[in-house]
Design a protein around this motif. Structure first.
Motif, PDB file in Angstrom:
ATOM      1  N   ALA A 251     -28.396   6.218  19.402  1.00 12.33           N
ATOM      2  CA  ALA A 251     -27.947   7.304  18.474  1.00 12.33           C
ATOM      3  C   ALA A 251     -26.601   6.893  18.648  1.00 12.33           C
ATOM      4  O   ALA A 251     -25.817   6.278  19.460  1.00 12.33           O
ATOM      5  CB  ALA A 251     -28.109   8.495  18.942  1.00 12.33           C
ATOM      6  N   TYR A 252     -25.773   7.505  17.468  1.00 19.35           N
ATOM      7  CA  TYR A 252     -24.309   7.374  17.498  1.00 19.35           C
ATOM      8  C   TYR A 252     -23.753   8.570  16.768  1.00 19.35           C
ATOM      9  O   TYR A 252     -24.359   9.066  15.861  1.00 19.35           O
ATOM     10  CB  TYR A 252     -23.829   6.045  16.675  1.00 19.35           C
ATOM     11  CG  TYR A 252     -23.855   5.879  15.226  1.00 19.35           C
ATOM     12  CD1 TYR A 252     -22.722   6.338  14.270  1.00 19.35           C
ATOM     13  CD2 TYR A 252     -24.929   5.347  14.621  1.00 19.35           C
ATOM     14  CE1 TYR A 252     -22.909   6.333  13.137  1.00 19.35           C
ATOM     15  CE2 TYR A 252     -25.085   5.564  13.205  1.00 19.35           C
ATOM     16  CZ  TYR A 252     -23.886   5.770  12.431  1.00 19.35           C
ATOM     17  OH  TYR A 252     -23.993   5.616  11.233  1.00 19.35           O
ATOM     18  N   ASP A 253     -22.456   8.868  17.163  1.00 14.58           N
ATOM     19  CA  ASP A 253     -21.753  10.009  16.664  1.00 14.58           C
ATOM     20  C   ASP A 253     -21.107   9.642  15.298  1.00 14.58           C
ATOM     21  O   ASP A 253     -20.453   8.664  15.462  1.00 14.58           O
ATOM     22  CB  ASP A 253     -20.842  10.735  17.633  1.00 14.58           C
ATOM     23  CG  ASP A 253     -21.624  11.243  18.907  1.00 14.58           C
ATOM     24  OD1 ASP A 253     -22.472  11.908  18.747  1.00 14.58           O
ATOM     25  OD2 ASP A 253     -20.967  11.006  20.083  1.00 14.58           O
ATOM     26  N   THR A 254     -21.037  10.546  14.315  1.00 10.39           N
ATOM     27  CA  THR A 254     -20.222  10.393  13.329  1.00 10.39           C
ATOM     28  C   THR A 254     -19.845  11.551  12.729  1.00 10.39           C
ATOM     29  O   THR A 254     -20.333  12.537  13.228  1.00 10.39           O
ATOM     30  CB  THR A 254     -21.015   9.359  12.290  1.00 10.39           C
ATOM     31  OG1 THR A 254     -20.273   8.900  11.158  1.00 10.39           O
ATOM     32  CG2 THR A 254     -22.320  10.182  11.893  1.00 10.39           C
ATOM     33  N   LYS A 255     -18.908  11.413  11.580  1.00  8.95           N
ATOM     34  CA  LYS A 255     -18.391  12.638  10.963  1.00  8.95           C
ATOM     35  C   LYS A 255     -19.231  12.446   9.533  1.00  8.95           C
ATOM     36  O   LYS A 255     -19.094  11.446   8.781  1.00  8.95           O
ATOM     37  CB  LYS A 255     -17.203  12.876  10.631  1.00  8.95           C
ATOM     38  CG  LYS A 255     -16.582  13.033  12.135  1.00  8.95           C
ATOM     39  CD  LYS A 255     -15.023  13.566  11.682  1.00  8.95           C
ATOM     40  CE  LYS A 255     -14.562  14.164  13.171  1.00  8.95           C
ATOM     41  NZ  LYS A 255     -14.601  15.207  13.604  1.00  8.95           N
TER      42      LYS A 255
ATOM     43  N   GLN B  86     -17.910  17.164   9.382  1.00  8.28           N
ATOM     44  CA  GLN B  86     -18.463  17.915  10.556  1.00  8.28           C
ATOM     45  C   GLN B  86     -19.026  16.770  11.501  1.00  8.28           C
ATOM     46  O   GLN B  86     -19.606  15.709  10.953  1.00  8.28           O
ATOM     47  CB  GLN B  86     -19.556  18.694  10.039  1.00  8.28           C
ATOM     48  CG  GLN B  86     -19.215  19.900   9.476  1.00  8.28           C
ATOM     49  CD  GLN B  86     -19.499  21.157   9.861  1.00  8.28           C
ATOM     50  OE1 GLN B  86     -20.188  21.356  10.867  1.00  8.28           O
ATOM     51  NE2 GLN B  86     -18.652  22.391   9.382  1.00  8.28           N
ATOM     52  N   SER B  87     -19.054  17.015  12.736  1.00  8.51           N
ATOM     53  CA  SER B  87     -19.632  15.847  13.572  1.00  8.51           C
ATOM     54  C   SER B  87     -21.048  16.024  13.556  1.00  8.51           C
ATOM     55  O   SER B  87     -21.865  17.073  13.472  1.00  8.51           O
ATOM     56  CB  SER B  87     -19.134  16.277  15.164  1.00  8.51           C
ATOM     57  OG  SER B  87     -17.803  15.872  15.239  1.00  8.51           O
ATOM     58  N   THR B  88     -21.626  14.882  13.600  1.00  6.14           N
ATOM     59  CA  THR B  88     -23.365  14.797  13.720  1.00  6.14           C
ATOM     60  C   THR B  88     -23.617  13.515  14.379  1.00  6.14           C
ATOM     61  O   THR B  88     -22.839  12.731  14.794  1.00  6.14           O
ATOM     62  CB  THR B  88     -23.842  14.834  12.316  1.00  6.14           C
ATOM     63  OG1 THR B  88     -25.124  14.823  12.267  1.00  6.14           O
ATOM     64  CG2 THR B  88     -23.221  13.447  11.325  1.00  6.14           C
ATOM     65  N   VAL B  89     -24.917  13.602  14.884  1.00  3.19           N
ATOM     66  CA  VAL B  89     -25.518  12.513  15.590  1.00  3.19           C
ATOM     67  C   VAL B  89     -26.470  11.866  14.587  1.00  3.19           C
ATOM     68  O   VAL B  89     -27.320  12.449  14.278  1.00  3.19           O
ATOM     69  CB  VAL B  89     -26.084  12.848  17.030  1.00  3.19           C
ATOM     70  CG1 VAL B  89     -27.028  11.681  17.455  1.00  3.19           C
ATOM     71  CG2 VAL B  89     -25.109  13.553  17.848  1.00  3.19           C
ATOM     72  N   ARG B  90     -26.531  10.601  14.525  1.00  2.00           N
ATOM     73  CA  ARG B  90     -27.482   9.757  13.948  1.00  2.00           C
ATOM     74  C   ARG B  90     -28.321   8.983  14.833  1.00  2.00           C
ATOM     75  O   ARG B  90     -27.938   8.418  15.755  1.00  2.00           O
ATOM     76  CB  ARG B  90     -26.765   8.603  12.851  1.00  2.00           C
ATOM     77  CG  ARG B  90     -25.865   9.218  12.023  1.00  2.00           C
ATOM     78  CD  ARG B  90     -26.499  10.005  10.738  1.00  2.00           C
ATOM     79  NE  ARG B  90     -25.873  10.359   9.796  1.00  2.00           N
ATOM     80  CZ  ARG B  90     -26.350  11.440   8.917  1.00  2.00           C
ATOM     81  NH1 ARG B  90     -27.411  11.989   8.994  1.00  2.00           N
ATOM     82  NH2 ARG B  90     -25.512  11.728   7.957  1.00  2.00           N
ATOM     83  N   ASN B  91     -29.528   9.163  14.594  1.00  2.00           N
ATOM     84  CA  ASN B  91     -30.677   8.672  15.347  1.00  2.00           C
ATOM     85  C   ASN B  91     -31.304   7.359  14.508  1.00  2.00           C
ATOM     86  O   ASN B  91     -31.634   7.599  13.579  1.00  2.00           O
ATOM     87  CB  ASN B  91     -31.656   9.560  15.884  1.00  2.00           C
ATOM     88  CG  ASN B  91     -31.191  10.676  16.714  1.00  2.00           C
ATOM     89  OD1 ASN B  91     -30.747  10.409  17.793  1.00  2.00           O
ATOM     90  ND2 ASN B  91     -31.203  11.871  16.404  1.00  2.00           N
TER      91      ASN B  91
ATOM     92  N   ARG C  10     -31.629   3.695  10.222  1.00  2.00           N
ATOM     93  CA  ARG C  10     -32.174   4.898  10.268  1.00  2.00           C
ATOM     94  C   ARG C  10     -32.941   5.442   9.079  1.00  2.00           C
ATOM     95  O   ARG C  10     -32.561   5.110   8.132  1.00  2.00           O
ATOM     96  CB  ARG C  10     -30.962   6.091  10.766  1.00  2.00           C
ATOM     97  CG  ARG C  10     -30.065   6.115   9.768  1.00  2.00           C
ATOM     98  CD  ARG C  10     -29.228   7.406  10.158  1.00  2.00           C
ATOM     99  NE  ARG C  10     -28.059   7.680   9.014  1.00  2.00           N
ATOM    100  CZ  ARG C  10     -28.263   8.300   7.982  1.00  2.00           C
ATOM    101  NH1 ARG C  10     -29.558   9.255   8.143  1.00  2.00           N
ATOM    102  NH2 ARG C  10     -27.573   8.631   7.121  1.00  2.00           N
TER     103      ARG C  10
END
Length: 79
Positions: A28-32, A36-41, A55
């Motif tokens: 997973a990585y954090d992105t905007k 808004q901040s979000t996590v991509r798996n 993904r």
């Protein structure tokens, strides 16, 4: 392991001709997104040319590409 294998197979569509997968991990990585901040798996692939994070999305499979430095060394760590 079945989930990882399935994601790797879907990610192969985003590879260049002749590009070889050296390692794959779920991650997973954090992105905007829209401020808004979000996590991509998804799955992170280390190939012989670059890193590819792939993904599933509503539009199918999407990917982000990260070029590797010319002098690189990959090692596996246990977490």
């Amino acid at each position: 392991m079945a989930k990882l294998d399935k994601l790797v197979e879907q990610a192969r569509a985003h590879l260049e001709p002749g590009e070889q997968i050296e390692a794959a991990v779920l991650g997973a990585y954090d992105t905007k997104m829209m401020g808004q901040s979000t996590v991509r798996n998804g799955v992170m692939l280390a190939t012989d040319r670059r890193l590819v994070f792939s993904r599933r999305s509503s539009a199918g499979t999407t990917s982000s590409h990260f070029r590797m430095p010319t002098s690189r060394r990959l090692s596996r760590a246990r977490v």
